[in-house]
Design a protein around this motif. Structure first.
Motif, PDB file in Angstrom:
ATOM      1  N   ASN A 662     -64.166  56.424 105.072  1.00 60.33           N
ATOM      2  CA  ASN A 662     -62.756  56.753 104.873  1.00 60.33           C
ATOM      3  C   ASN A 662     -62.534  58.202 105.299  1.00 60.33           C
ATOM      4  O   ASN A 662     -63.346  59.087 104.986  1.00 60.33           O
ATOM      5  CB  ASN A 662     -62.377  56.545 103.407  1.00 60.33           C
ATOM      6  N   SER A 663     -61.453  58.460 106.011  1.00 64.45           N
ATOM      7  CA  SER A 663     -61.268  59.787 106.599  1.00 64.45           C
ATOM      8  C   SER A 663     -60.905  60.844 105.564  1.00 64.45           C
ATOM      9  O   SER A 663     -61.136  62.039 105.784  1.00 64.45           O
ATOM     10  CB  SER A 663     -60.184  59.729 107.681  1.00 64.45           C
ATOM     11  N   GLY A 664     -60.313  60.423 104.442  1.00 61.15           N
ATOM     12  CA  GLY A 664     -60.015  61.353 103.363  1.00 61.15           C
ATOM     13  C   GLY A 664     -61.095  61.286 102.294  1.00 61.15           C
ATOM     14  O   GLY A 664     -62.293  61.341 102.588  1.00 61.15           O
ATOM     15  N   TYR A 665     -60.673  61.141 101.042  1.00 55.01           N
ATOM     16  CA  TYR A 665     -61.621  61.034  99.940  1.00 55.01           C
ATOM     17  C   TYR A 665     -62.088  59.593  99.764  1.00 55.01           C
ATOM     18  O   TYR A 665     -61.320  58.642  99.961  1.00 55.01           O
ATOM     19  CB  TYR A 665     -60.984  61.510  98.635  1.00 55.01           C
ATOM     20  N   GLY A 666     -63.331  59.451  99.340  1.00 47.75           N
ATOM     21  CA  GLY A 666     -63.793  58.131  98.928  1.00 47.75           C
ATOM     22  C   GLY A 666     -63.068  57.689  97.673  1.00 47.75           C
ATOM     23  O   GLY A 666     -62.484  56.601  97.615  1.00 47.75           O
ATOM     24  N   ILE A 667     -63.084  58.556  96.642  1.00 43.25           N
ATOM     25  CA  ILE A 667     -62.309  58.347  95.415  1.00 43.25           C
ATOM     26  C   ILE A 667     -61.598  59.648  95.086  1.00 43.25           C
ATOM     27  O   ILE A 667     -62.212  60.731  95.099  1.00 43.25           O
ATOM     28  CB  ILE A 667     -63.209  57.932  94.235  1.00 43.25           C
ATOM     29  N   TYR A 668     -60.308  59.539  94.781  1.00 44.63           N
ATOM     30  CA  TYR A 668     -59.527  60.680  94.321  1.00 44.63           C
ATOM     31  C   TYR A 668     -58.878  60.288  93.002  1.00 44.63           C
ATOM     32  O   TYR A 668     -58.242  59.230  92.898  1.00 44.63           O
ATOM     33  CB  TYR A 668     -58.451  61.054  95.340  1.00 44.63           C
ATOM     34  N   MET A 669     -59.040  61.133  91.967  1.00 45.42           N
ATOM     35  CA  MET A 669     -58.476  60.848  90.647  1.00 45.42           C
ATOM     36  C   MET A 669     -57.624  62.023  90.197  1.00 45.42           C
ATOM     37  O   MET A 669     -58.057  63.174  90.285  1.00 45.42           O
ATOM     38  CB  MET A 669     -59.586  60.578  89.632  1.00 45.42           C
ATOM     39  N   GLN A 670     -56.444  61.704  89.675  1.00 40.21           N
ATOM     40  CA  GLN A 670     -55.521  62.738  89.213  1.00 40.21           C
ATOM     41  C   GLN A 670     -54.838  62.279  87.932  1.00 40.21           C
ATOM     42  O   GLN A 670     -54.197  61.225  87.893  1.00 40.21           O
ATOM     43  CB  GLN A 670     -54.459  63.019  90.280  1.00 40.21           C
ATOM     44  N   GLY A 671     -54.997  63.048  86.863  1.00 39.46           N
ATOM     45  CA  GLY A 671     -54.271  62.795  85.623  1.00 39.46           C
ATOM     46  C   GLY A 671     -54.727  61.563  84.863  1.00 39.46           C
ATOM     47  O   GLY A 671     -53.995  61.076  84.006  1.00 39.46           O
ATOM     48  N   VAL A 672     -55.926  61.045  85.152  1.00 45.50           N
ATOM     49  CA  VAL A 672     -56.432  59.857  84.467  1.00 45.50           C
ATOM     50  C   VAL A 672     -57.728  60.213  83.751  1.00 45.50           C
ATOM     51  O   VAL A 672     -58.532  61.004  84.244  1.00 45.50           O
ATOM     52  CB  VAL A 672     -56.648  58.684  85.444  1.00 45.50           C
ATOM     53  N   LEU A 673     -57.944  59.607  82.587  1.00 45.30           N
ATOM     54  CA  LEU A 673     -59.057  59.973  81.724  1.00 45.30           C
ATOM     55  C   LEU A 673     -59.958  58.781  81.449  1.00 45.30           C
ATOM     56  O   LEU A 673     -59.501  57.638  81.396  1.00 45.30           O
ATOM     57  CB  LEU A 673     -58.541  60.523  80.388  1.00 45.30           C
ATOM     58  N   ASN A 674     -61.241  59.087  81.256  1.00 49.42           N
ATOM     59  CA  ASN A 674     -62.216  58.111  80.769  1.00 49.42           C
ATOM     60  C   ASN A 674     -62.284  56.860  81.638  1.00 49.42           C
ATOM     61  O   ASN A 674     -62.009  55.744  81.199  1.00 49.42           O
ATOM     62  CB  ASN A 674     -61.913  57.740  79.310  1.00 49.42           C
ATOM     63  N   ASN A 675     -62.676  57.061  82.882  1.00 50.15           N
ATOM     64  CA  ASN A 675     -62.919  55.962  83.806  1.00 50.15           C
ATOM     65  C   ASN A 675     -64.418  55.850  84.069  1.00 50.15           C
ATOM     66  O   ASN A 675     -65.191  56.759  83.762  1.00 50.15           O
ATOM     67  CB  ASN A 675     -62.159  56.202  85.111  1.00 50.15           C
ATOM     68  N   HIS A 676     -64.820  54.732  84.656  1.00 50.15           N
ATOM     69  CA  HIS A 676     -66.241  54.453  84.847  1.00 50.15           C
ATOM     70  C   HIS A 676     -66.487  54.160  86.324  1.00 50.15           C
ATOM     71  O   HIS A 676     -65.943  53.189  86.870  1.00 50.15           O
ATOM     72  CB  HIS A 676     -66.670  53.270  83.986  1.00 50.15           C
ATOM     73  N   ILE A 677     -67.312  54.986  86.959  1.00 49.39           N
ATOM     74  CA  ILE A 677     -67.628  54.833  88.378  1.00 49.39           C
ATOM     75  C   ILE A 677     -69.140  54.657  88.461  1.00 49.39           C
ATOM     76  O   ILE A 677     -69.905  55.625  88.334  1.00 49.39           O
ATOM     77  CB  ILE A 677     -67.155  56.050  89.198  1.00 49.39           C
ATOM     78  N   ILE A 678     -69.580  53.425  88.635  1.00 56.51           N
ATOM     79  CA  ILE A 678     -71.005  53.136  88.507  1.00 56.51           C
ATOM     80  C   ILE A 678     -71.484  52.195  89.616  1.00 56.51           C
ATOM     81  O   ILE A 678     -70.767  51.299  90.044  1.00 56.51           O
ATOM     82  CB  ILE A 678     -71.329  52.523  87.126  1.00 56.51           C
ATOM     83  N   ARG A 679     -72.689  52.486  90.119  1.00 63.36           N
ATOM     84  CA  ARG A 679     -73.413  51.633  91.065  1.00 63.36           C
ATOM     85  C   ARG A 679     -72.606  51.325  92.327  1.00 63.36           C
ATOM     86  O   ARG A 679     -72.550  50.188  92.789  1.00 63.36           O
ATOM     87  CB  ARG A 679     -73.880  50.346  90.377  1.00 63.36           C
ATOM     88  N   ASN A 680     -71.958  52.338  92.884  1.00 59.50           N
ATOM     89  CA  ASN A 680     -71.248  52.205  94.154  1.00 59.50           C
ATOM     90  C   ASN A 680     -72.029  52.891  95.271  1.00 59.50           C
ATOM     91  O   ASN A 680     -72.861  53.769  95.021  1.00 59.50           O
ATOM     92  CB  ASN A 680     -69.858  52.851  94.054  1.00 59.50           C
TER      93      ASN A 680
END
Length: 768
Positions: A662-680
């Protein structure tokens, strides 16, 4: 691409089955009131809030054993599925708060109001006990709902009422208790008083609950006859503490799942210390409960005195193997929305807490019953109390909670007394006394000490504070039938010559969605579908093969717009028309919670592959998200320096995806709490590893076991701005003994810092 061919000799049979399916779907989705009143004709659910289709006008003479009370905007929701499911076994319907509040029969001076006695037509109020002053106290929403339940019990034979909403929808009556010698603190006895949230008020229908017409409902008398409280329920009450359609979908999924699944013969008993030293021995409560469990059950004991219990062990104990019932014994509290917890262990080094932010660890497939002695974990007046979060987590946790809305009561000299005694009787009613329905189990367990509550106020405290967050009619052991699922089929080669054309067979996915029922399935055969899709109701869209079932967006906008709750889309390639320059593959707007995006290929979008704005609990699993601008964007709009609200337990799950090129970010997070990013897999996003992931005013996220472009010998640093800030203040409104944390404001200021993936994968996952 697949074409269904029907032989001539089978054609008549096919049409017969088709007619049955249409009729079946028609009947499933109508309430008893719709049949009997014949108000409307319809054969499919449109995405409209026209509650006249689904609710019962008060005054119609019919028998409804089971009622959901909720607000008009929740009528068109998965509550309809619950009504359809219950209607296989009894008459069931929905009544709205708006109907109740405008019907003067339920006002204080109405037929069923507290100012009307037996001589004037209200059999629940003895002559001379009717309200004579302070009428406003008995004419609030709580009183009007109770007065309606009186009517429903008398005229309809209603035995079970599900309160379909949190306290903003269905307010709770707080009942008064004063204890002069409360000793649960184990340091010294003290006097306490409390206004306890209790749904018992709605089920126990005799009297006013307030004989002296003051602001203290449920005060103790010198005898049962003088007592203000009615201790014996005519109607059994449960509460669905929901505040949106995602919550409703999750609650209904769990209730129906529990009722229609074979029950496991495993029970989990837990014990933790109330003090750092093991005095008193709280395992006595668990063992007293074990005395009532039949020998055919397997009992798993998870006791602090035997082993250290961490969060992962606790979460795995729900599912390895599945449990019918989980008992928790230990402290708990609600210090605020970020700090609602119950305790797994307590020693001289501190407590092990399972917080509301830990619910993402739960992944059990069978949803057990859950009982806890912990303080305030079931106080549904507070947003994000632990019981609500456990109950409304779609990927695991319980289907019903028997929890305390206030502090639990135990006795130093006899730890089983009071709260432990109530829990013991829950086990007795469930396993020994043959009590089937959850609402009855909760009520009958209390009635074992109904004669004591005017003598010992500790019993009154426990009697009032134990509420059922769950469905009151759910039978504990019966295995009920599942509703027949609703299917439609889509193939780009179908046309007007296809059997079932325009009813169950279509050549556009949009048409299939339009004709589907709530919680139905749209099966899409291999082919190319040039359309933009809007998912506006709970539905499941499944492609035949993700490599050959292709959706190409026609317009420069969202290729798939998921403005629904608890929907899913699986097995597609999703990409834009090559002429479109401003596209998002899948967009989930605000208030569209609990959707699943699984096993798709999402490519070549000029804005984002997946974008989620202000919604939570999304499951993004096993997708290939490649060659977009940004791969995945999780955002909440930030408005100025001071934020109005923030979701503490967002719990988006991003697991086992390939996020690459992806030419930008793979993951971008803004203003969100307590997420789970696993085994990617994160591979070559933004031309370098620094743009694989970034967060802005986000916190509490879990990064674990991801592959980051290459093998790493140390933790992966994920850059970002940690925030927002929400400084707490201590609230002593319930007394110095029971402090809480409140957050008067949220500040959109962050601190530059990095999150860490402490266990980076050493090789990429095989994601195909």
């Amino acid at each position: 691409m697949k074409v269904i061919i029907i032989n001539k000799k089978h054609k008549k049979f096919f049409y017969f089955v088709l007619v049955l399916l249409i009729l079946e779907s028609f009947f499933i989705l109508r309430t008893p009131a719709d049949f009997l009143k014949n108000e409307v004709e319809f054969n499919k659910l449109e995405n409209t809030d026209n509650s006249n289709f689904f609710s019962t006008d008060i005054g119609f003479e019919a028998i409804y054993h089971y009622i959901i009370i909720t607000k008009e905007s929740f009528v068109f929701s998965n509550f309809q599925l619950l009504i359809a499911h219950k209607s296989q076994y009894m008459n069931a319907t929905i009544v709205t708060i708006e109907e109740i509040l405008t019907n003067q029969s339920f006002w204080v001076n109405g037929t069923y109001g507290d100012a009307t006695n037996k001589s004037n037509g209200n059999p629940f109020i003895d002559d001379g006990k009717e309200v004579t002053h302070n009428f406003d106290l008995f004419n609030d929403t709580e009183a009007k709902i109770r007065n309606f339940i009186r009517y429903a019990h008398l005229e309809w034979g209603t035995k079970y009422v599900l309160l379909g909403g949190d306290v903003q929808t269905i307010p709770v009556r707080k009942l008064y208790v004063n204890i002069s010698g409360w000793d649960a603190g184990f340091i010294f006895d003290r006097s306490i008083e409390g206004w306890i949230p209790s749904d018992l008020y709605y089920g126990a229908l005799n009297g006013t609950w307030n004989n002296n017409f003051n602001e203290k409902f449920g005060e103790r008398g010198n005898s049962i006859e003088d007592d203000e409280a009615d201790l014996y329920a005519e109607v059994f009450i449960g509460r669905a503490p929901v505040d949106g359609k995602y919550d409703i979908a999750t609650f209904v999924k769990k209730v129906i799942g529990y009722e229609t699944t074979e029950k496991p013969n495993n029970v989990l008993l837990h014990q933790s210390n109330l003090l750092p030293v093991r005095i008193p021995d709280t395992s006595k409560i668990s063992e007293k409960c074990a005395d009532y469990i039949p020998s055919s059950y397997n009992i798993k004991r998870l006791y602090q005195k035997n082993e250290l219990i961490d969060n992962k062990k606790w979460a795995s104990s729900f599912r390895e193997p599945d449990k019918l019932l989980v008992l928790h014994i230990g402290n708990g509290y609600f210090f605020g929305p970020t700090n609602s917890w119950y305790q797994l262990y307590y020693n001289i080094l501190g407590r092990g807490k399972f917080l509301n932010t830990d619910i993402g660890l739960l992944s059990n497939e069978f949803y057990p019953l859950h009982i806890s002695i912990s303080c305030m974990s079931g106080n549904f007046v507070f947003s994000d109390c632990l019981a609500e979060e456990l109950l409304l987590w779609s990927e695991g946790g319980p289907s019903a909670c028997f929890f305390n809305s206030e502090v639990g009561c135990v006795k130093k000299e006899n730890v089983i007394k009071y709260s432990g005694e109530f829990i013991k009787f829950l086990f007795f009613e469930l396993f020994q006394n043959g009590t089937q329905n959850l609402g009855k189990i909760n009520q009958y367990a209390k009635e074992h000490f109904s004669g004591d509550i005017h003598i010992d106020p500790n019993y009154r405290w426990v009697y009032f504070e134990t509420n059922l967050l769950g469905d009151p009619e759910t039978p504990a052991f019966e295995i009920r039938n599942k509703l027949p699922p609703s299917y439609v089929y889509v193939d780009d080669d179908f046309d007007e010559n296809t059997s079932g054309w325009g009813v169950t067979h279509f050549n556009k996915i949009t048409d299939g969605i339009e004709s589907s029922f709530i919680d139905g399935f749209v099966y899409v055969y291999s082919g190319t579908y040039n359309e933009n899709i809007v998912i506006d109701k709970t539905i499941h869209i499944i492609g035949e093969d993700k490599n050959s079932t292709i959706i190409i967006g026609e317009d420069e906008k969202n290729i798939i717009l998921m403005k629904s709750n608890a929907s899913s889309i699986k097995n597609f390639t999703i990409k834009p028309n090559q002429n479109n320059k401003n596209t998002i593959g899948i967009y989930i707007p605000i208030d569209s919670w609990g959707n699943t995006i699984e096993n798709n290929i999402i490519i070549e979008n000029s804005l984002s592959g997946i974008a989620i704005n202000g919604s939570c609990r999304t499951i993004i699993y096993n997708n290939i998200i490649r060659s977009n601008c940004n791969g995945i964007c999780l955002t909440k709009k930030i408005e100025g320096l001071f934020e109005k609200y923030i979701v503490i337990t967002c719990n988006n799950m991003i697991e086992h995806n390939e996020i690459a090129l992806n030419s930008g970010y793979g993951i971008y997070m803004q203003g969100v709490l307590n997420n789970h990013i696993i085994r990617n897999n994160f591979i070559d996003n933004g031309g370098g590893s620094l743009k694989d992931a970034y967060f802005y005013l986000s916190r509490g996220n879990e990064w674990n076991e991801n592959y980051w472009n290459k093998p790493l010998t140390e933790p992966k640093q994920i850059r970002g701005l940690w925030g927002p800030l929400y400084p707490p203040i201590i609230d002593f409104s319930d007394g110095i003994i029971f402090p809480k944390l409140k957050y008067p404001f949220i500040i959109n200021i962050g601190i530059p810092r990095s999150d860490k993936d402490n266990n980076p994968a050493q090789s990429p996952y095989d994601i195909k």
